[in-house]
Write an enzyme that holds these catalytic residues in place. Structure first.
Site, PDB file in Angstrom:
ATOM      1  N   GLU A 157       0.812  -1.227   0.000  1.00  0.00           N
ATOM      2  CA  GLU A 157       0.000   0.000   0.000  1.00  0.00           C
ATOM      3  C   GLU A 157       0.843   1.274   0.000  1.00  0.00           C
ATOM      4  O   GLU A 157       0.779   2.080   0.946  1.00  0.00           O
ATOM      5  CB  GLU A 157      -0.919   0.027   1.226  1.00  0.00           C
ATOM      6  CG  GLU A 157      -1.900  -1.106   1.302  1.00  0.00           C
ATOM      7  CD  GLU A 157      -2.906  -0.939   2.449  1.00  0.00           C
ATOM      8  OE1 GLU A 157      -2.737  -0.027   3.270  1.00  0.00           O
ATOM      9  OE2 GLU A 157      -3.858  -1.722   2.497  1.00  0.00           O
ATOM     10  N   GLU A 353      -5.110  -8.684   1.418  1.00  0.00           N
ATOM     11  CA  GLU A 353      -5.573  -8.345   2.769  1.00  0.00           C
ATOM     12  C   GLU A 353      -7.070  -8.115   2.723  1.00  0.00           C
ATOM     13  O   GLU A 353      -7.564  -7.389   1.852  1.00  0.00           O
ATOM     14  CB  GLU A 353      -4.942  -7.048   3.306  1.00  0.00           C
ATOM     15  CG  GLU A 353      -3.538  -7.165   3.793  1.00  0.00           C
ATOM     16  CD  GLU A 353      -2.999  -5.856   4.396  1.00  0.00           C
ATOM     17  OE1 GLU A 353      -3.788  -5.046   4.929  1.00  0.00           O
ATOM     18  OE2 GLU A 353      -1.776  -5.651   4.310  1.00  0.00           O
TER      19      GLU A 353
HETATM   20  C1  BGP Z   1      -3.582  -2.148   6.031  1.00  0.00           C
HETATM   21  C2  BGP Z   1      -2.132  -2.393   6.393  1.00  0.00           C
HETATM   22  C3  BGP Z   1      -1.941  -3.365   7.521  1.00  0.00           C
HETATM   23  C4  BGP Z   1      -2.992  -3.293   8.609  1.00  0.00           C
HETATM   24  C5  BGP Z   1      -4.406  -3.117   8.053  1.00  0.00           C
HETATM   25  C6  BGP Z   1      -5.460  -2.840   9.091  1.00  0.00           C
HETATM   26  O1  BGP Z   1      -3.704  -0.919   5.417  1.00  0.00           O
HETATM   27  O2  BGP Z   1      -1.434  -2.895   5.294  1.00  0.00           O
HETATM   28  O3  BGP Z   1      -0.644  -3.203   8.011  1.00  0.00           O
HETATM   29  O4  BGP Z   1      -2.613  -2.456   9.576  1.00  0.00           O
HETATM   30  O5  BGP Z   1      -4.454  -2.077   7.109  1.00  0.00           O
HETATM   31  O6  BGP Z   1      -5.481  -1.487   9.455  1.00  0.00           O
HETATM   32  P1  BGP Z   1      -5.287  -0.986  10.955  1.00  0.00           P
HETATM   33  O7  BGP Z   1      -4.210  -1.821  11.521  1.00  0.00           O
HETATM   34  O8  BGP Z   1      -4.898   0.436  10.850  1.00  0.00           O
HETATM   35  O9  BGP Z   1      -6.604  -1.180  11.614  1.00  0.00           O
END
Ligand code: BGP
Length: 450
Positions: A157, A353
């Site tokens: 990302e 993800e």
């Molecule tokens: C994505 C990232 C992850 C993870 C996920 C969930 O954008 O790649 O690293 O963190 O989001 O988001 P958060 O952890 O901010 O709730």
């Protein structure tokens, strides 16, 4: 090429490993030392994956995963950016070998928001020095681990580190500057390109791609202003990186708008040649929610729009994960995959993800069995996987589904506030406990042909 469907999970070095011997500071370590109060309950990463990797990989195996994606920490492998840290080489070798031994395909990502502090001091992604430094680090990774790791990703990302470091204050150094954001974006794209070029030259018999978050913009209305806002959101959030990595282009609209506003960033003719070449072999797509937008409600100032030509919009009545404030819209994963099919030559893609982070899961513990009964997660994953399945039926080249993330882990500023896992982590004892969704997913994968 016929691919085996990948079931698995993503996680990252900085969010799970803990303190490796000899590691230098990343921007996250430094920021935590400097301003711990910014982080939820001042909690640091405590998954201790460095010591628990065997147990954690076994948990992945037993839920019927056949692949895992994590990242190498640049600051652990090469603390000063030049020399290799033997403790890190041993750890990553052990981790990769353990995955392979347990029948888990390792997908290794090179950068997951974790800029080394020594490089940040020189300007991070805004300095051209970052491109050479990243190439050196990536080449070292390929040489050390490329005999066994056959799927590499350059960035996770990348729009997130660009925006969060240089527009929105969510990542250190919390600068607000469009020109610096554009410079960081450009240098990131070029760093990606030189690394893809290098990987192919090394001929290691694997493939390389990038992981992008794809939130397709949905305008509030069909008014000209809202449609324009959606177009800008699309350019900024998706096309900058998608077009660069897959089509060898950089959005013309952004170039001409930048000229009008005097937003300049440094490029060289050699970089434009790099941009046009070296497409990726595969794409990882992260999907959490759609992007609802409206025409900017605040005036765009000379060099800092409140949002770049659009504002977020919350549609009344939508389903929301209140812990995270993110909309729940499974259809968006179908739309994202079809967007890649229709507009990006149907490149092989996998969902890299997808998941849901919930605060206070102890509320859902069944007092008799002591198990967290996370039916909301079962519903979330089930609905999103069904949308993926539909996209495949409709011709998408999607070859996998990775959830975020199978064991609760550290979430940047949110630290351990929201839990994403199908395995619960006790951050005081390190104990891993299976949630209801773990059993559900295990049986679901066992019975699924994709
Ligand atoms: C994505 C990232 C992850 C993870 C996920 C969930 O954008 O790649 O690293 O963190 O989001 O988001 P958060 O952890 O901010 O709730």
């Amino acid at each position: 090429m016929k691919r085996k469907f990948l079931w698995g999970s993503a996680f990252s070095g900085p969010q799970t490993e803990g303190k490796g011997q000899g590691k230098s500071l990343s921007t996250w370590d430094y920021w935590f030392q400097k301003e711990p109060q910014k982080f939820y309950h001042q909690l640091e990463t405590s998954n201790d994956f460095i010591n628990q990797y065997k147990t954690d990989i076994k948990l992945a195996k037993e839920v019927n995963f056949n692949s895992l994606r994590t990242s190498i920490q640049w600051t652990f492998l090469m603390p000063n950016g030049k020399d290799v840290n033997p403790a890190a080489v041993t750890f990553y070798n052990n981790m990769i070998d353990e995955m392979l031994q347990q029948g888990i395909v390792p997908i290794i990502n090179l950068f997951h928001f974790d800029m080394p502090m020594w490089l940040m001091d020189q300007g991070g992604w805004t300095t051209k020095a970052s491109i050479d430094a990243f190439l050196h680090y990536a080449t070292t990774c390929f040489q050390l681990f490329g005999d066994r790791v056959k799927t590499w990703m350059t960035f996770n990302e990348p729009i997130v580190h660009v925006e969060c470091q240089y527009l929105y204050q969510y990542h250190y150094p919390c600068i607000e500057s469009i020109p610096q954001a554009l410079q960081a974006m450009w240098n990131t794209i070029i760093a990606h390109k030189v690394v893809v070029k290098k990987y192919h030259e090394l001929n290691l018999g694997g493939e390389i791609g990038i992981i992008l978050n794809l939130k397709l913009p949905k305008p509030r209305s069909q008014s000209v202003e809202d449609l324009q806002a959606a177009n800008w959101a699309d350019i900024w959030q998706s096309r900058c990186f998608l077009d660069a990595c897959l089509k060898g282009q950089f959005p013309e609209e952004l170039i001409s708008e930048s000229k009008k506003r005097n937003w300049t960033w440094k490029t060289t003719p050699a970089e434009w040649t790099l941009l046009k070449n070296y497409p990726i072999d595969l794409l990882g797509l992260n999907y959490y929610q759609p992007l609802r937008v409206q025409a900017p409600t605040k005036l765009i100032t000379k060099d800092l729009p409140d949002q770049l030509f659009y504002n977020d919009y919350q549609k009344p009545g939508i389903k929301i994960n209140k812990s995270r404030g993110w909309e729940i819209y499974p259809e968006g994963i179908y739309e994202a995959l079809m967007h890649i099919k229709n507009n990006y030559n149907n490149i092989p893609v996998y969902i890299a993800e997808n998941g849901t982070g919930i605060e206070g899961e102890e509320k859902f513990v069944n007092q008799k069995t002591k198990m967290i009964e996370d039916d909301y997660r079962i519903e979330f994953l089930g609905d999103h996987i069904a949308a993926v399945e539909r996209a495949i039926k409709d011709g998408s080249n999607c070859f996998g589904f990775h959830m975020w993330t199978y064991i609760d882990n550290w979430s940047w500023l949110n630290s351990y506030k929201n839990r994403y896992g199908i395995v619960s982590l006790n951050i005081n004892t390190g104990q891993r406990t299976l949630k209801k969704s773990y059993y559900w997913l295990r049986d679901f994968i066992a019975n699924k042909e994709l």
